[in-house]
Design an enzyme around this catalytic site. Structure first.
Site, short mmCIF file in Angstrom:
data_model
loop_
_atom_site.label_atom_id
_atom_site.label_comp_id
_atom_site.label_asym_id
_atom_site.label_seq_id
_atom_site.Cartn_x
_atom_site.Cartn_y
_atom_site.Cartn_z
N ARG A 144 32.73 37.94 226.02
CA ARG A 144 34.01 38.58 226.35
C ARG A 144 35.21 37.79 225.86
NH1 ARG A 144 33.18 40.77 232.40
NH2 ARG A 144 32.82 38.56 232.73
N GLU A 204 23.76 26.19 236.79
CA GLU A 204 23.27 26.04 238.15
C GLU A 204 21.76 25.81 238.18
OE1 GLU A 204 23.45 28.42 242.41
OE2 GLU A 204 24.46 29.26 240.65
#
Length: 170
Positions: A59, A96
């Site tokens: 994006r 993560e």
């Protein structure tokens, strides 16, 4: 025009307990899209030299290209590993649950150039930090990191050694 009006909240995405801020309504509205690009390009002072704008996959390509056009700068796509067709420099960074790698063509930056980095969201800062490292390793200077949206509570800007601006803050 208030750009926040074009951000949709999606509860429990991508997992329970997370309130996802969806910018696709902003991207699909031509007036909001143009306004967002104008706001972000406007955060660059007139005396700021920007030779190229980096857009981070995927994006970051959309408004990053629009910002480059407004600033009279070139555009560099930074992509995930294996997506670029030519020789690349790579930078891995922690996620993560694991690691990812971003790549940029080896000839995308000329040493000494002034680079603006753009992405859609600044969260923990790991992705933008990896791109900053790619730019610095190429011998260029990061003059600004800008984002459509910043999630302040995750303190991502603390990982970046360049000015940080965002059109929206949560």
């Amino acid at each position: 025009m208030n750009l926040q009006d074009f951000v949709r909240d999606i509860p429990d995405f991508p997992k329970e307990g997370i309130l996802f801020k969806d910018i696709t309504p902003l991207l699909s509205n031509p007036k909001a899209l143009i306004r967002c690009a104008d706001v972000l390009a406007g955060y660059c002072p007139a005396d700021m030299q920007v030779d190229k704008v980096i857009g981070i996959e995927a994006r970051g390509f959309i408004i990053g290209g629009m910002i480059a056009e407004r600033l009279g700068a070139g555009f560099i796509p930074v992509r995930k590993k294996g997506k670029l067709p030519y020789a690349v420099n790579a930078q891995s960074y922690g996620l993560e649950y694991g690691e990812d790698t971003l790549e940029m063509h080896v000839d995308a930056i000329i040493p000494g150039e002034h680079i603006l980095i753009h992405d859609d969201v600044l969260a923990t800062g790991g992705t933008a930090q990896a791109v900053c490292k790619l730019v610095e390793a190429a011998g260029a200077v990061v003059v600004q990191c800008n984002f459509i949206m910043e999630l302040d509570f995750l303190n991502g800007r603390d990982k970046l050694n360049a000015p940080v601006v965002s059109a929206l803050k949560y």
